[in-house]
Design a protein around this motif. Structure first.
Motif, mmCIF file in Angstrom:
data_model
loop_
_atom_site.group_PDB
_atom_site.id
_atom_site.type_symbol
_atom_site.label_atom_id
_atom_site.label_comp_id
_atom_site.label_asym_id
_atom_site.label_seq_id
_atom_site.Cartn_x
_atom_site.Cartn_y
_atom_site.Cartn_z
ATOM 1 N N TYR A 1 33.371 16.096 -66.206
ATOM 2 C CA TYR A 1 32.113 16.718 -65.793
ATOM 3 C C TYR A 1 31.910 18.056 -66.508
ATOM 4 O O TYR A 1 30.811 18.379 -66.948
ATOM 5 N N LYS A 2 32.971 18.850 -66.641
ATOM 6 C CA LYS A 2 32.852 20.154 -67.302
ATOM 7 C C LYS A 2 32.518 19.995 -68.783
ATOM 8 O O LYS A 2 31.750 20.775 -69.337
ATOM 9 N N GLU A 3 33.094 18.982 -69.407
ATOM 10 C CA GLU A 3 32.791 18.728 -70.826
ATOM 11 C C GLU A 3 31.322 18.353 -71.008
ATOM 12 O O GLU A 3 30.652 18.840 -71.919
ATOM 13 N N ILE A 4 30.813 17.503 -70.130
ATOM 14 C CA ILE A 4 29.399 17.110 -70.193
ATOM 15 C C ILE A 4 28.510 18.327 -69.908
ATOM 16 O O ILE A 4 27.476 18.510 -70.534
ATOM 17 N N PHE A 5 28.938 19.178 -68.973
ATOM 18 C CA PHE A 5 28.169 20.367 -68.593
ATOM 19 C C PHE A 5 27.959 21.298 -69.786
ATOM 20 O O PHE A 5 26.900 21.930 -69.904
ATOM 21 N N THR A 6 28.933 21.361 -70.685
ATOM 22 C CA THR A 6 28.814 22.244 -71.851
ATOM 23 C C THR A 6 27.734 21.764 -72.817
ATOM 24 O O THR A 6 27.335 22.515 -73.699
ATOM 25 N N LYS A 7 27.241 20.549 -72.650
ATOM 26 C CA LYS A 7 26.214 19.996 -73.545
ATOM 27 C C LYS A 7 24.798 20.430 -73.165
ATOM 28 O O LYS A 7 23.849 20.083 -73.858
ATOM 29 N N PHE A 8 24.658 21.170 -72.055
ATOM 30 C CA PHE A 8 23.332 21.670 -71.669
ATOM 31 C C PHE A 8 22.808 22.599 -72.749
ATOM 32 O O PHE A 8 23.492 23.529 -73.168
ATOM 33 N N PHE B 1 25.463 11.809 -64.706
ATOM 34 C CA PHE B 1 25.323 13.226 -65.045
ATOM 35 C C PHE B 1 24.958 13.402 -66.517
ATOM 36 O O PHE B 1 24.109 14.220 -66.861
ATOM 37 N N GLU B 2 25.561 12.609 -67.382
ATOM 38 C CA GLU B 2 25.267 12.700 -68.818
ATOM 39 C C GLU B 2 23.803 12.347 -69.098
ATOM 40 O O GLU B 2 23.147 12.979 -69.923
ATOM 41 N N GLU B 3 23.277 11.365 -68.395
ATOM 42 C CA GLU B 3 21.874 10.989 -68.548
ATOM 43 C C GLU B 3 20.960 12.137 -68.096
ATOM 44 O O GLU B 3 19.942 12.422 -68.730
ATOM 45 N N PHE B 4 21.322 12.812 -67.018
ATOM 46 C CA PHE B 4 20.557 13.956 -66.522
ATOM 47 C C PHE B 4 20.546 15.077 -67.564
ATOM 48 O O PHE B 4 19.493 15.663 -67.847
ATOM 49 N N VAL B 5 21.704 15.380 -68.148
ATOM 50 C CA VAL B 5 21.802 16.415 -69.180
ATOM 51 C C VAL B 5 20.934 16.035 -70.373
ATOM 52 O O VAL B 5 20.203 16.870 -70.923
ATOM 53 N N ARG B 6 20.963 14.783 -70.757
ATOM 54 C CA ARG B 6 20.153 14.302 -71.884
ATOM 55 C C ARG B 6 18.657 14.499 -71.588
ATOM 56 O O ARG B 6 17.899 14.942 -72.458
ATOM 57 N N GLN B 7 18.240 14.167 -70.379
ATOM 58 C CA GLN B 7 16.827 14.314 -70.008
ATOM 59 C C GLN B 7 16.400 15.782 -70.007
ATOM 60 O O GLN B 7 15.313 16.118 -70.484
#
Length: 83
Positions: free
Chosen positions: A9-16, A57-63
Motif C-alpha cells: 500500500y505504501k509503495e502504491i501511495f508514493t505514485k500519487f 487502491f492502485e486503480e483509485f491512484v490511477r484515476q
C-alpha cells in the motif's frame, strides 16, 4: 492468515501525482484507510476512503492522477473548459 500488505500500500501511495492531500490513516485486516483533507469554503472537511485490496487502491491512484493531468492540460491549453 492475514498478509502484511502495508509495504505494498505504501509503495502504491508514493505514485500519487496530485495536489490533493492524502494521508494513510491505517492498515487493518488488509483494509487500507486513506483520508483526504478537502477544504470547502475555508472549512476542512476530511474525506475517508477504504480499500480492500491493493488493486482497488492502485486503480483509485490511477484515476486521481488522470483527473489531475486533465486539469493541468486544460489550464495550459488555449481552449477554455467552460464559458
Amino acid at each position: 492468515m492475514a498478509l502484511n500488505l502495508e509495504p505494498i500500500y505504501k509503495e502504491i501511495f508514493t505514485k500519487f501525482e496530485t495536489r490533493k492531500k492524502f494521508v494513510i490513516k491505517n492498515v487493518e485486516k488488509n483494509t487500507l484507510t486513506v483520508e483526504q483533507d478537502e477544504e470547502i469554503c475555508g472549512q476542512k472537511e476530511p474525506r475517508i476512503f477504504e480499500f480492500k485490496s491493493p488493486k482497488e487502491f492502485e486503480e483509485f491512484v490511477r484515476q486521481e492522477n488522470r483527473f489531475e493531468l486533465d486539469i493541468v492540460s486544460q489550464l495550459q491549453g488555449n481552449q477554455m473548459p467552460y464559458r
